[in-house]
Write a protein that holds these residues in place. Sequence first.
Motif, PDB file in Angstrom:
ATOM      1  N   ASN A  49      -1.346   8.021  -2.652  1.00 64.21           N
ATOM      2  CA  ASN A  49      -2.067   8.698  -1.570  1.00 64.21           C
ATOM      3  C   ASN A  49      -2.205   7.773  -0.357  1.00 64.21           C
ATOM      4  O   ASN A  49      -3.261   7.681   0.247  1.00 64.21           O
ATOM      5  N   TRP A  50      -1.130   7.119   0.000  1.00 63.28           N
ATOM      6  CA  TRP A  50      -1.185   6.137   1.084  1.00 63.28           C
ATOM      7  C   TRP A  50      -1.457   6.777   2.437  1.00 63.28           C
ATOM      8  O   TRP A  50      -1.981   6.132   3.333  1.00 63.28           O
ATOM      9  N   ASP A 105       0.831  -1.202   0.000  1.00 58.79           N
ATOM     10  CA  ASP A 105       0.000   0.000   0.000  1.00 58.79           C
ATOM     11  C   ASP A 105       0.866   1.253   0.000  1.00 58.79           C
ATOM     12  O   ASP A 105       0.594   2.211  -0.726  1.00 58.79           O
ATOM     13  N   ASN A 148       0.586   2.897  -3.697  1.00 59.81           N
ATOM     14  CA  ASN A 148      -0.464   3.899  -3.615  1.00 59.81           C
ATOM     15  C   ASN A 148       0.165   5.262  -3.354  1.00 59.81           C
ATOM     16  O   ASN A 148       0.814   5.474  -2.337  1.00 59.81           O
ATOM     17  N   GLU A 185      -3.663   8.849   3.173  1.00 61.98           N
ATOM     18  CA  GLU A 185      -5.101   8.947   3.405  1.00 61.98           C
ATOM     19  C   GLU A 185      -5.672   7.663   3.986  1.00 61.98           C
ATOM     20  O   GLU A 185      -6.767   7.668   4.549  1.00 61.98           O
ATOM     21  N   ASP A 186      -4.955   6.540   3.827  1.00 61.73           N
ATOM     22  CA  ASP A 186      -5.425   5.264   4.366  1.00 61.73           C
ATOM     23  C   ASP A 186      -5.270   5.176   5.879  1.00 61.73           C
ATOM     24  O   ASP A 186      -5.917   4.349   6.523  1.00 61.73           O
ATOM     25  N   PHE A 187      -4.397   5.995   6.436  1.00 63.70           N
ATOM     26  CA  PHE A 187      -4.140   5.962   7.866  1.00 63.70           C
ATOM     27  C   PHE A 187      -4.976   7.032   8.564  1.00 63.70           C
ATOM     28  O   PHE A 187      -5.339   8.043   7.950  1.00 63.70           O
TER      29      PHE A 187
END
Length: 198
Positions: A108-109, A102, A106, A111-113
């Motif tokens: 824009n990784w 990820d 990705n 934004e996953d956190f």
Amino acid sequence: MTRMVRICIQSLLKLVNSFLAMFGMGMILYGIWMIRAWHRQIHDSDYPAPWFIYTMLGLGVTFCVITCSGHIAAETANGCCLYCYLVFVVFLLMLEGAVTMDVFLNRNWEEDFPKDPRGNFNEFKDFIKENFDMCKWVGLSIVSLQGLCTVFALVLKGLGPHRERYYDSDEEYTLDEVPLLRNYQPAYVVGAPVYGTR
């Protein structure tokens, strides 16, 4: 011979698990240090600690629990314990691989956190960027050790059960213990009764 190989693999599995336990304890100590630094920084405010501190503590505790189960599995060489240990290690490897993929694939990784309103996650990212070589080698070491644990556990499981009976020669065992190794003659004969003379 198989017994010596099993003992060697058990010792190697315990040794590799000890290194993983050291990484786990290091993560726990680093998490505790981050909590202390966090409390010094915010003084008396009621802000909760950032999520990545708890993640670091959780990963450290997880590593320690998995290594304890690995020591138990290596000592007993029981199929059930080894399977449970393998499930834990493979699940952790899959989780690490998913997070790594990820981050690398990705754009824009972040934004996953979860969001960090205080900006401490940016400081953590900056620390990793500044010390990327060291962090890379630590991460590769952890993944390599987990891979070795998986291989050793599979080899230990493949070596079979803990207790074995070797049939090197037929003379070591009585006929009652291994009746199919020879033409077994029962100790009694079934037939008409034999009467003595009068």
